[in-house]
Design an enzyme around this catalytic site. Structure first.
Site, PDB file in Angstrom:
ATOM      1  N   TYR A 115      -9.125  13.667  22.097  1.00 56.50           N
ATOM      2  CA  TYR A 115     -10.033  13.812  20.960  1.00 56.50           C
ATOM      3  C   TYR A 115     -10.902  12.559  20.792  1.00 56.50           C
ATOM      4  O   TYR A 115     -12.115  12.658  20.588  1.00 56.50           O
ATOM      5  CB  TYR A 115      -9.207  14.070  19.704  1.00 56.50           C
ATOM      6  CG  TYR A 115      -9.996  14.350  18.449  1.00 56.50           C
ATOM      7  CD1 TYR A 115     -10.653  15.571  18.273  1.00 56.50           C
ATOM      8  CD2 TYR A 115     -10.067  13.412  17.427  1.00 56.50           C
ATOM      9  CE1 TYR A 115     -11.354  15.840  17.110  1.00 56.50           C
ATOM     10  CE2 TYR A 115     -10.757  13.672  16.257  1.00 56.50           C
ATOM     11  CZ  TYR A 115     -11.401  14.882  16.100  1.00 56.50           C
ATOM     12  OH  TYR A 115     -12.099  15.140  14.937  1.00 56.50           O
ATOM     13  N   LYS A 119     -14.964  12.515  21.145  1.00 55.10           N
ATOM     14  CA  LYS A 119     -15.796  12.084  20.025  1.00 55.10           C
ATOM     15  C   LYS A 119     -16.593  10.835  20.372  1.00 55.10           C
ATOM     16  O   LYS A 119     -17.731  10.670  19.913  1.00 55.10           O
ATOM     17  CB  LYS A 119     -14.927  11.862  18.787  1.00 55.10           C
ATOM     18  CG  LYS A 119     -14.287  13.136  18.244  1.00 55.10           C
ATOM     19  CD  LYS A 119     -15.331  14.175  17.852  1.00 55.10           C
ATOM     20  CE  LYS A 119     -14.721  15.400  17.190  1.00 55.10           C
ATOM     21  NZ  LYS A 119     -15.729  16.388  16.779  1.00 55.10           N
TER      22      LYS A 119
END
Length: 248
Positions: free
Chosen positions: A156, A160
């Site tokens: 993640y 991002k």
């Protein structure tokens, strides 16, 4: 609130959480909305109903926006319904948490594909119509995890962080065409995505937040409305951190 009457917005992953709040808030400011969702038709229809109740217009476009085919179909459906695309909010995302030593390659690939690849293919799909009209707003919902890293979220955090780099690169490429590209990096937000956090982990995160509370999805949506507005015309390549003062 900023005026968006006459503008058309696509919001990916708009059936719940931040995406839902962004779609509804943009509509409340006058924009027509293409609500993209992958699976939950009932929730997406609920968002459309909320927009209709507020006097707005929307369409539902189901699809996996990590694929070029569905991203292009989403843009085409929006143009057919409303005649243009002015605003893209890249919000679709998932988590598959785990320590690197235990993380499967599938969990890595799923998060990179859903969070980062979807941002790339949807951005690419809207650029030509935005370039033709010489006006566009692209807003990428990233995360403080992409700026600071987060243990147990290597996939993640990497996705991002990739969105941040993509934001800045496309901002440089498209600035002369009247298209701004910015990102919002929320911290802890009260959504379905964070509802399953263990109590201890949630408490640990909150201790780092100066304001002492998680953000509301509507507060993230307000930032998106500003970046979509005419008043933000001179802001591009920027990452707006909305974390309540983590580490302040």
């Amino acid at each position: 609130m900023f005026e968006l009457t006459g503008k058309v917005a696509i919001v990916t992953g708009a059936s719940r959480g931040i995406g839902r709040a962004v779609a509804v808030t943009l509509a409340q400011c006058g924009a027509d909305i293409a609500i993209n969702y992958k699976q939950n038709t009932e929730q997406a229809e609920s968002v459309a109903g909320e927009i209709e109740d507020a006097g707005g217009r929307s369409i539902l476009v189901q699809g996996d926006v990590s694929t070029s085919r569905d991203a292009m179909r989403l843009v085409a459906a929006t143009q057919k319904a409303f005649g243009a695309v002015h605003i893209l909010v890249n919000n679709a995302g998932i988590t598959r948490d785990g320590l690197v030593l235990r993380m499967s390659e599938k969990d890595w690939d799923d998060v990179i594909t859903t969070d980062l690849r979807s941002t790339f293919v949807c951005t690419k799909a809207v650029l030509r119509p935005m370039m033709k009209q010489r006006w566009g707003r692209i807003i990428n919902i990233t995360s403080v995890s992409g700026l600071l890293g987060n243990a147990g979220q290597a996939n993640y955090s990497a996705a991002k962080a990739g969105m941040v780099g993509l934001t800045k690169a496309v901002a440089r490429e498209m600035g002369s065409r009247g298209i701004t590209v910015n990102a919002i990096a929320p911290g802890l937000v009260d959504t379905d995505l964070t509802s399953d956090l263990p109590k201890e982990a949630r408490a640990h995160l909150l201790r780092q937040v100066a304001l002492g509370r998680p953000a509301k999805a509507e507060e993230v949506a307000a930032a998106a409305v500003f970046l979509a507005s005419a008043e933000a015309a001179y802001i591009t390549g920027h990452v707006l951190v909305l974390d309540g003062g983590i580490g302040a």
